[in-house]
Design an enzyme around this catalytic site. Sequence first.
Site, PDB file in Angstrom:
ATOM      1  N   ASP A  50       0.806  -1.210   0.000  1.00 40.39           N
ATOM      2  CA  ASP A  50       0.000   0.000   0.000  1.00 40.39           C
ATOM      3  C   ASP A  50       0.849   1.274   0.000  1.00 40.39           C
ATOM      4  O   ASP A  50       0.347   2.355  -0.301  1.00 40.39           O
ATOM      5  CB  ASP A  50      -0.939  -0.003   1.215  1.00 40.39           C
ATOM      6  CG  ASP A  50      -1.883  -1.196   1.190  1.00 40.39           C
ATOM      7  OD1 ASP A  50      -2.564  -1.380   0.174  1.00 40.39           O
ATOM      8  OD2 ASP A  50      -1.918  -1.954   2.179  1.00 40.39           O
ATOM      9  N   GLU A  75       2.188   6.966  -2.394  1.00 47.48           N
ATOM     10  CA  GLU A  75       3.007   7.874  -3.211  1.00 47.48           C
ATOM     11  C   GLU A  75       2.230   8.351  -4.433  1.00 47.48           C
ATOM     12  O   GLU A  75       2.248   9.535  -4.778  1.00 47.48           O
ATOM     13  CB  GLU A  75       4.287   7.171  -3.675  1.00 47.48           C
ATOM     14  CG  GLU A  75       5.360   7.019  -2.638  1.00 47.48           C
ATOM     15  CD  GLU A  75       6.674   6.559  -3.265  1.00 47.48           C
ATOM     16  OE1 GLU A  75       6.937   6.966  -4.422  1.00 47.48           O
ATOM     17  OE2 GLU A  75       7.417   5.811  -2.611  1.00 47.48           O
ATOM     18  N   GLY A 115       3.104  -6.627  -1.822  1.00 45.74           N
ATOM     19  CA  GLY A 115       3.787  -6.216  -0.604  1.00 45.74           C
ATOM     20  C   GLY A 115       3.446  -7.106   0.565  1.00 45.74           C
ATOM     21  O   GLY A 115       3.045  -8.264   0.403  1.00 45.74           O
ATOM     22  N   SER A 116       3.577  -6.531   1.764  1.00 49.11           N
ATOM     23  CA  SER A 116       3.297  -7.297   2.980  1.00 49.11           C
ATOM     24  C   SER A 116       1.841  -7.180   3.396  1.00 49.11           C
ATOM     25  O   SER A 116       1.199  -8.178   3.731  1.00 49.11           O
ATOM     26  CB  SER A 116       4.196  -6.796   4.126  1.00 49.11           C
ATOM     27  OG  SER A 116       5.556  -6.916   3.802  1.00 49.11           O
ATOM     28  N   GLY A 117       1.314  -5.941   3.389  1.00 49.15           N
ATOM     29  CA  GLY A 117      -0.041  -5.731   3.873  1.00 49.15           C
ATOM     30  C   GLY A 117      -1.112  -6.017   2.845  1.00 49.15           C
ATOM     31  O   GLY A 117      -2.061  -6.759   3.084  1.00 49.15           O
ATOM     32  N   ASP A 120       2.900  -1.723  12.921  1.00 47.58           N
ATOM     33  CA  ASP A 120       3.208  -1.462  11.518  1.00 47.58           C
ATOM     34  C   ASP A 120       4.647  -0.987  11.343  1.00 47.58           C
ATOM     35  O   ASP A 120       5.396  -1.483  10.481  1.00 47.58           O
ATOM     36  CB  ASP A 120       2.232  -0.413  10.974  1.00 47.58           C
ATOM     37  CG  ASP A 120       2.088  -0.493   9.462  1.00 47.58           C
ATOM     38  OD1 ASP A 120       2.842  -1.250   8.835  1.00 47.58           O
ATOM     39  OD2 ASP A 120       1.223   0.194   8.918  1.00 47.58           O
TER      40      ASP A 120
END
Length: 570
Positions: free
Chosen positions: A250, A255, A280-282, A347
């Site tokens: 995210d 950006e 990504g991770s989330g 986070d």
Amino acid sequence: MALPLSNGTAQVLLCGEFTLSTSTKDRYSVRLTSTELQVQKTGQTRLLLQLLDCIGCRAFKGEDSSDAGAYFSAYFYPFKKRWMSSGAVRQRVVQTFRVEVSQDPLENLKEAEKWAQAIRDSSIQQLPKQEVAIPDWDQYTTLPCLKEEELQQDGDVYPSVLRIPQINQSLRRASTESITLRAWPLLVLVNPHSGTGHAPQLFHSHVQDMLTEAGAQYTLLVTERQNHAHELLREADLSQWDALVILSGDGLLFEVVNGLMERADWEDAVRKPLGILPGGSGNAVAASVNHYSGSQALSSEELLLSCTFLLCKGLVSPLDLASVTTASGQRHFSFLSVAWGFVSDVDIESEKYRRVGAARFTVGTLMRLASLRVYRGRLAYLPAQELPAPGLAEGCPDLPGRASLRCLPSESHSAPHTLYNSSNSNNSGKAPSPGVQGPADTLLAPLDQPVPAHWTVVKEERFVLVLAVYQSHLSQDLLAAPKATLGDGLLHLFYVRAGISRAALLRLFLAMEKGTHLELRCPHLSYMPVRAFRLEPCTPKGVITVDGEAVEYGPIQAQVHRGLGRLITG
């Protein structure tokens, strides 16, 4: 001329007899109806392929120059049951047929192109048919639920809430006119450092073939540093692309959104449709898009396949953005969340475990539970019922519900594969960035003044966490706001008061994986849908995140701008 109806329901558009590309002997009867492609070999069961699951079709000549036949391939991604596990996921099915209606290769190619065009035209008209009930907030809060009449303005229904498909004018004419699908140009932004660092490989192994099958022309940009995409989109000629696609977590989307909002032409720029693919991770927004489509919870490559399929369908929905203002006056535009306390700590502190992917949040949660912190602060908010539901056209007046990106009127796309050179974003002769633009925050008072009298002020001053989220998911495995829908115009505000035990807090997060945390009726958890809020930390040290990115610590406030952006949701 249309052929008779098939089975008394679906209209037969084309019928023919072809061989498969893998066999020159066995012939198959092929019929295209308004809803499906029917394939049958004599004496065998008819195969039915739903056009709702089709992302594209192409006609082509064979590799053998002496072959007078032509071919067309149709690409389907239907749901199929998992092997050795429950549930269903999309799997690729390709049907390729050899056409030889004459000895003239051009005639055969023309016939193959007729079939390919008809399949593309018919598949683009297929829209999801599921209906989801209007959220019933009464089961969780005393606030009245939004009435259906509040969700309509000038005859337009918001299908992101009601899930009633609406199509643009091009498709309304489809019964009498042929749709011309063009090769839609996309800018694909890939962050090579997101998650486990495999986003570029995921693009080449999973995404690029599907984009080609859907007839997309893409320009690939692998970001080289932090804020690369921000700088690029702040100055780039956006007319080159129909949509911006982000393959990342995210953070890269943050950006992109804020780069668009720093442009002088932000009102037009922020309406550029955004596609999000999990890398990504989330992957909270990608998981939310998958959730809104009615699909079951997915992760990893299954989630990527689902989101790429939805991207290829090219349907655009309104996207709410929240304007978030910090004490120094800095303004961010947020698509996901504002967090303080336990969530923001996990986070940021779990960044060191990024290489393990989504498991970083599990590790971070367990470590933070072992040393639970309590924060002092003040919280105030504007409840959702204090204002009538605003019109969808607040920020996006020309998007009445969902529209087909692939059938929108053509723009002038000059040099679709030429990128703006972001390394020259501060070229001499160019004025510096004017800063974030955007609509006025009409619901907010200045941070140095009291909140309006009609706001609600929370009496508690000791919190474990405060979280405002405006998508369904906080990460790909946390269904934080199960009643959230795209374009609902709400910030879903949660806070947990001090005094909760570690075991009770862990139970909340475990239940959040299924979206059942509110059903626990935890006395320390409060929840309400709001239009705006203000948070004033009193604890001198801490972390506040916006869309998972750390921002200036101190007083902060936000309000939602309904339908300001656009998101490709399939």
